[in-house]
Motif scaffolding. Structure first.
Motif, PDB file in Angstrom:
ATOM      1  N   GLY A 103      32.969  38.457  45.236  1.00 25.36           N
ATOM      2  CA  GLY A 103      32.071  38.109  44.144  1.00 25.36           C
ATOM      3  C   GLY A 103      32.203  36.603  43.961  1.00 25.36           C
ATOM      4  O   GLY A 103      31.320  35.825  44.295  1.00 25.36           O
TER       5      GLY A 103
ATOM      6  N   GLY B  36      35.330  35.486  45.076  1.00 25.39           N
ATOM      7  CA  GLY B  36      36.261  35.279  46.188  1.00 25.39           C
ATOM      8  C   GLY B  36      37.723  35.583  45.920  1.00 25.39           C
ATOM      9  O   GLY B  36      38.554  35.410  46.804  1.00 25.39           O
ATOM     10  N   SER B  37      38.086  36.098  44.710  1.00 19.90           N
ATOM     11  CA  SER B  37      39.523  36.103  44.406  1.00 19.90           C
ATOM     12  C   SER B  37      40.320  37.236  45.060  1.00 19.90           C
ATOM     13  O   SER B  37      41.455  37.018  45.476  1.00 19.90           O
ATOM     14  CB  SER B  37      39.768  36.068  42.898  1.00 19.90           C
ATOM     15  N   ASN B  38      39.752  38.454  45.172  1.00 21.32           N
ATOM     16  CA  ASN B  38      40.573  39.487  45.844  1.00 21.32           C
ATOM     17  C   ASN B  38      40.628  39.209  47.332  1.00 21.32           C
ATOM     18  O   ASN B  38      41.639  39.448  47.995  1.00 21.32           O
ATOM     19  CB  ASN B  38      40.123  40.905  45.489  1.00 21.32           C
TER      20      ASN B  38
ATOM     21  N   SER C  88      37.612  34.292  38.414  1.00 25.28           N
ATOM     22  CA  SER C  88      37.449  34.130  39.861  1.00 25.28           C
ATOM     23  C   SER C  88      37.134  32.664  40.159  1.00 25.28           C
ATOM     24  O   SER C  88      37.303  31.809  39.276  1.00 25.28           O
ATOM     25  CB  SER C  88      36.328  35.046  40.349  1.00 25.28           C
TER      26      SER C  88
ATOM     27  N   ALA D  58      35.925  51.382  42.999  1.00 27.03           N
ATOM     28  CA  ALA D  58      34.886  50.612  42.300  1.00 27.03           C
ATOM     29  C   ALA D  58      33.768  50.327  43.299  1.00 27.03           C
ATOM     30  O   ALA D  58      34.044  50.140  44.492  1.00 27.03           O
ATOM     31  CB  ALA D  58      35.477  49.299  41.791  1.00 27.03           C
TER      32      ALA D  58
ATOM     33  N   SER E  55      34.603  47.388  45.439  1.00 22.12           N
ATOM     34  CA  SER E  55      35.569  47.651  46.519  1.00 22.12           C
ATOM     35  C   SER E  55      34.929  48.444  47.654  1.00 22.12           C
ATOM     36  O   SER E  55      35.370  48.342  48.809  1.00 22.12           O
ATOM     37  CB  SER E  55      36.756  48.443  45.981  1.00 22.12           C
TER      38      SER E  55
ATOM     39  N   SER F 250      42.265  46.971  38.242  1.00 20.47           N
ATOM     40  CA  SER F 250      41.840  46.110  39.351  1.00 20.47           C
ATOM     41  C   SER F 250      42.818  44.964  39.559  1.00 20.47           C
ATOM     42  O   SER F 250      43.751  44.763  38.768  1.00 20.47           O
ATOM     43  CB  SER F 250      40.450  45.519  39.091  1.00 20.47           C
TER      44      SER F 250
ATOM     45  N   GLY G 148      30.377  43.155  39.453  1.00 19.68           N
ATOM     46  CA  GLY G 148      31.330  42.070  39.676  1.00 19.68           C
ATOM     47  C   GLY G 148      30.982  41.199  40.870  1.00 19.68           C
ATOM     48  O   GLY G 148      31.647  40.191  41.109  1.00 19.68           O
ATOM     49  N   LEU G 149      29.956  41.577  41.624  1.00 24.15           N
ATOM     50  CA  LEU G 149      29.586  40.761  42.791  1.00 24.15           C
ATOM     51  C   LEU G 149      28.275  40.012  42.559  1.00 24.15           C
ATOM     52  O   LEU G 149      27.710  39.455  43.494  1.00 24.15           O
ATOM     53  CB  LEU G 149      29.471  41.647  44.053  1.00 24.15           C
TER      54      LEU G 149
HETATM   55  C1  LIG Z   1      36.928  45.738  41.338  1.00 21.83           C
HETATM   56  C2  LIG Z   1      36.375  44.384  41.634  1.00 21.83           C
HETATM   57  N1  LIG Z   1      36.417  43.924  42.891  1.00 21.83           N
HETATM   58  C3  LIG Z   1      35.949  42.705  43.213  1.00 21.83           C
HETATM   59  C4  LIG Z   1      35.374  41.890  42.267  1.00 21.83           C
HETATM   60  C5  LIG Z   1      34.830  40.573  42.688  1.00 21.83           C
HETATM   61  O1  LIG Z   1      35.567  39.482  42.274  1.00 21.83           O
HETATM   62  P1  LIG Z   1      36.389  38.600  43.264  1.00 21.83           P
HETATM   63  O2  LIG Z   1      35.455  38.187  44.384  1.00 21.83           O
HETATM   64  O3  LIG Z   1      36.841  37.451  42.460  1.00 21.83           O
HETATM   65  O4  LIG Z   1      37.517  39.413  43.791  1.00 21.83           O
HETATM   66  C6  LIG Z   1      35.309  42.310  40.935  1.00 21.83           C
HETATM   67  C7  LIG Z   1      34.745  41.439  39.903  1.00 21.83           C
HETATM   68  O5  LIG Z   1      34.601  41.743  38.774  1.00 21.83           O
HETATM   69  C8  LIG Z   1      35.820  43.592  40.624  1.00 21.83           C
HETATM   70  O6  LIG Z   1      35.762  44.047  39.369  1.00 21.83           O
END
Ligand SMILES: Cc1ncc(COP(=O)(O)O)c(C=O)c1O
Length: 454
Positions: free
Chosen positions: A264, A266-268, A229, A381, A384, A110, A336-337
């Motif tokens: 989740g 916000g990082s991606n 994140s 995932a 995603s 990821s 993760g969200l």
């Molecule tokens: C594959 C994947 N996408 C997205 C996220 C969400 O996190 P973020 O909003 O920081 O991208 C996670 C969090 O674990 C993740 O594993």
């Protein structure tokens, strides 16, 4: 035959991260000290984070150089491919052109590796020997295990209990890279024990796991805490995604109409979208869509307020969209969200009207994932798949209007460790869940009463 994979030349690779704080300073407010509710200075963060990361957290410099050691590690899998999803387009019979940036190709699978490496690196060069963290689905925990292994550091991961049970192979991956992992809430910390005494059957939450990881780090000289994140420095590291994407789109003369990512913390989303924000602020017509689970509706139904990042109120107070720090979302399959808060930078952009947000149900995201699997081939995932759902819906809308719009989404991770969730989907055993308004109202009542500013 036309190529579907859009690459980059070596001289187009980013050598600095983009810091959006430089361009939206006037919309940002400082974190507050949880003991005094007064603005927190950098010194207050020192027991938890490396100094270089604290500097990045508060920096308003537009560009921050990527250390050579990190560029070398990034080169294992970066640049990531931008792919034209032609078979998905054909299946949908849409005039839209759909692209995805595939972050699932990193060793841990990821985008989380983009920030895990610099976080481990800066701690290591400042003499820290051991890191602690929380993980939801296990993506962040495994990414950090990969990074700690690269820089010879110890790691302790508090993994949200429902994911610990549902995703045993993510645990294996963490251990393969030499990390330790326990189910949270655990009996190793005071905050874990307190939650277990009150809610013996709890499925856990990121808020609880963060409390445990922070408590663990704060009591040890040799340890620091890391977060995958939410914080500004994490958003910063992820901008390699959008910086590469901009160059890739330039190489094929495409201008995006809509950029989509799941959120989740916000990082991606930040990683892909932030490098495009100056274009939009300068007048370019572009939409940025953040997609979250309807069962954890932080941006769509939360409040923009100061709140703690964790359940036990150890972390600084951040001004962000939040569902309340004691909100425990249902045990959905996109682990993760499941977070009550959101990046303050992304929250500010939502408040400014630069970013829009939508919530989608679990069943609909797995249906979208299935379409993607049967057209483009790879397994996303569940996190995603939120972005895939929204991209498909945009493409179907374009079919109605006949508009040949350009849709780009981030495939934030692969789903090869999420087979038990896919199994439930195939057996029609997934449930949708709309979070009841009364439950949100109840947890909002516990938001801290903050007078700052004014
Ligand atoms: C594959 C994947 N996408 C997205 C996220 C969400 O996190 P973020 O909003 O920081 O991208 C996670 C969090 O674990 C993740 O594993």
């Amino acid at each position: 035959m036309e190529h579907n994979r859009i690459l980059l030349n070596a001289d187009q690779m980013p050598r600095a991260w983009y810091n959006i704080a430089a361009d939206i300073k006037e919309h940002l407010v400082p974190p507050l000290d949880p003991r005094t509710n007064k603005p927190m200075d950098a010194a207050g963060l020192k027991p938890l984070f490396a100094e270089a990361l604290i500097e990045q957290e508060v920096s308003t410099d537009r560009w921050i150089s990527i250390p050579q050691e990190i560029l070398e590690q990034y080169s294992i899998w970066r640049p990531t491919m931008l792919v034209r999803a032609r078979q998905l387009e054909q299946y949908l019979q849409t005039p839209a052109r759909i692209y995805y940036k595939n972050e699932g190709v990193s060793p841990p699978g990821s985008h989380k590796a983009n920030t895990a490496l610099p976080q481990a690196y800066y701690n290591k060069i400042e003499g820290i020997r051991r890191l602690t963290t929380e993980t939801g689905a296990g993506q962040w925990g495994s990414a950090l295990a990969f990074a700690c292994q690269k820089f010879g550091m110890e790691l302790m991961v508090y993994m949200v209990r429902c994911s610990f049970e549902a995703k045993p192979f993510r645990r294996t991956l963490i251990r393969l890279w030499g990390g330790n992992v326990v189910a949270s809430p655990s009996d190793l910390t005071q905050s874990g024990k307190a939650i277990r005494a009150r809610y013996p059957d709890t499925s856990g939450s990121l808020g609880i796991a963060i409390s445990e990881a922070v408590e663990d780090a704060i009591h040890r000289e040799d340890s620091h805490y890391t977060l995958g994140s939410v914080l500004n420095h994490v958003m910063l590291h992820q901008t390699v995604i959008g910086l590469e994407l901009k160059e890739q789109l330039k190489n094929i003369n495409e201008k995006p109409d809509v950029l989509i990512a799941c959120t989740g913390g916000g990082s991606n989303f930040a990683g892909m979208v932030f490098p495009f924000v100056p274009d939009k602020l300068g007048g370019a017509k572009m939409r940025f869509v953040a997609v979250e689970p309807a069962s954890c509706p932080t941006l769509t139904r939360g409040q923009f307020a100061y709140d703690y990042g964790d359940t036990a109120k150890f972390t600084p107070l951040l001004k962000m969209y939040t569902l309340g720090h004691d909100f425990v979302p249902p045990a959905i399959h996109a682990g993760g969200l499941r977070y009550h808060g959101q990046s303050p930078l992304l929250s500010a952009l939502k408040k400014m009207g630069v970013v829009e947000a939508i919530g989608v149900q679990q069943q609909a995201i797995f249906e979208a994932a299935k379409i993607f699997i049967n057209t483009e081939g790879s397994v996303p995932a569940p996190e995603s798949a939120h972005a895939i759902r929204a991209a498909i819906d945009e493409a179907l809308e374009a079919k109605k209007t006949g508009e040949p719009k350009v849709i780009v989404f981030t495939l934030s991770g692969h789903g090869y460790f999420d087979m038990s969730s896919y199994e439930l989907f195939l057996d029609n055993q997934l449930q949708d869940y709309e979070y009841p308004q009364e439950a949100i109202d109840r947890s909002m009542k516990n938001l801290p009463k903050i007078g700052y500013p004014g």
